[in-house]
Design an enzyme around this catalytic site. Structure first.
Site, PDB file in Angstrom:
ATOM      1  N   SER A   1       3.441   1.211   0.324  1.00  0.00           N
ATOM      2  CA  SER A   1       4.656   0.476   0.641  1.00  0.00           C
ATOM      3  C   SER A   1       4.333  -0.582   1.682  1.00  0.00           C
ATOM      4  O   SER A   1       3.196  -0.686   2.160  1.00  0.00           O
ATOM      5  CB  SER A   1       5.723   1.418   1.178  1.00  0.00           C
ATOM      6  N   LYS A   2       5.371  -1.319   2.030  1.00  0.00           N
ATOM      7  CA  LYS A   2       5.170  -2.403   2.994  1.00  0.00           C
ATOM      8  C   LYS A   2       4.760  -1.873   4.357  1.00  0.00           C
ATOM      9  O   LYS A   2       4.264  -2.606   5.186  1.00  0.00           O
ATOM     10  CB  LYS A   2       6.453  -3.218   3.100  1.00  0.00           C
ATOM     11  N   ARG A   3       4.956  -0.583   4.572  1.00  0.00           N
ATOM     12  CA  ARG A   3       4.557   0.000   5.864  1.00  0.00           C
ATOM     13  C   ARG A   3       3.040   0.063   5.996  1.00  0.00           C
ATOM     14  O   ARG A   3       2.515   0.089   7.089  1.00  0.00           O
ATOM     15  CB  ARG A   3       5.155   1.399   6.021  1.00  0.00           C
TER      16      ARG A   3
ATOM     17  N   THR B   1      10.463  -9.440   1.949  1.00  0.00           N
ATOM     18  CA  THR B   1      10.792  -8.659   3.150  1.00  0.00           C
ATOM     19  C   THR B   1       9.532  -8.201   3.864  1.00  0.00           C
ATOM     20  O   THR B   1       9.594  -7.395   4.787  1.00  0.00           O
ATOM     21  CB  THR B   1      11.628  -7.418   2.766  1.00  0.00           C
TER      22      THR B   1
END
Ligand code: GLU
Length: 276
Positions: A248-250, A12
């Protein structure tokens, strides 16, 4: 006994430092003659992308990781999860659930830990009659399928599992409650697929972040219901940034890819996660 371990990313987003840490931990745990597998957890068709999958594998290889082929991609194995779900229906430990997230919140669902499924399910659909459930399905209402934890525990009795860091754990699947086993938009869920896959792939040691500790209690119950072996677990710490927030992916700048294309070497990235 050498361990069979796995790294199981969901495509993702790009591989970030937290992922790199988890992957290297899993690889190291298989040292001394074990096997290291990579599994793509892509049942969430809305959020998973083929280009992220390709980039994840490329970044892992760039970091110097070597894994066994072929890579198992969950979306290629939906029949395995359907079969497991059918078995759980036979056992009478699952039920269709028609509630939306909004319904659950307004029915007083409490916040749920370590999971992306929203609040702890208050059990609204658990008590629907067989006739009502059948009528709604016939009318085409979208529905998920949930585990009836109380009934399931009635069948299995008390369970326990072992974590390398935290020791013996008495299984408490009530922590996450009646988790989703098939989503409205997919014939499975994270919980069901991961339990089926770890067994089918012969994984003996699951290394993963401490954020999934609570989920393991539910996974242990599913293993017992499905007659699957229970691997050993090692829930490791999560990497945090300078302010103590979980990576995180952020955190785009902390992706392996961004570091790689800004000139860092694989050894430097390994050192950043403390595992050089
Ligand atoms: N696919 C999960 C994730 O990316 C990991 C699941 C697991 O290791 O059991 O967070």
């Amino acid at each position: 006994m050498p361990a069979v371990t796995r790294f199981a990313p969901s495509p993702t987003g790009h591989l970030h430092l937290g992922h790199a840490y988890a992957a290297i931990r899993a690889l190291q745990a298989a040292a001394g003659g074990g096997r290291f597998l990579v599994r793509i957890e892509d049942i969430d068709r809305q959020r998973c992308r083929a280009d992220f999958e390709r980039d994840l594998l490329e970044d892992l290889a760039w970091l110097g990781l070597v894994w066994e082929q072929p890579v198992r991609r969950q979306s290629d194995h939906l029949a395995d999860y359907r079969a497991a779900l059918a078995r759980l229906f036979e056992l009478g430990v699952v039920y269709p659930c028609f509630c939306s997230r909004k319904d659950i919140a307004s029915a007083g669902g409490a916040p749920q830990q370590g999971d992306d499924e929203g609040p702890l399910y208050p059990g609204v659909c658990r008590t629907l009659s067989v006739a009502e459930t059948a009528a709604r399905i016939a009318e085409g209402y979208p529905h998920a399928v949930r585990l009836d934890v109380a009934r399931a525990l009635g069948l299995t009795g008390g369970l326990w599992w072992h974590d390398r860091a935290a020791g013996r754990q008495t299984a408490e699947p009530g922590l996450l409650g009646d988790v989703v086993l098939a989503r409205r938009d997919a014939p499975t869920s994270y919980h069901l697929s991961v339990v089926v896959d770890d067994a089918l792939q012969g994984v003996t040691l699951v290394t993963r972040g401490a954020d999934l500790f609570a989920a393991t209690h539910s996974h242990r119950l599913l293993q017992a219901l499905l007659g699957l072996p229970s691997p050993e677990y090692h829930h490791h710490k999560l990497l945090v940034d300078g302010d103590g927030r979980r990576l995180s992916k952020r955190d785009g700048a902390l992706t392996v890819r961004a570091l790689r294309f800004s000139g860092h070497t694989a050894a430097e990235v390994g050192a950043m996660v403390g595992l050089s």
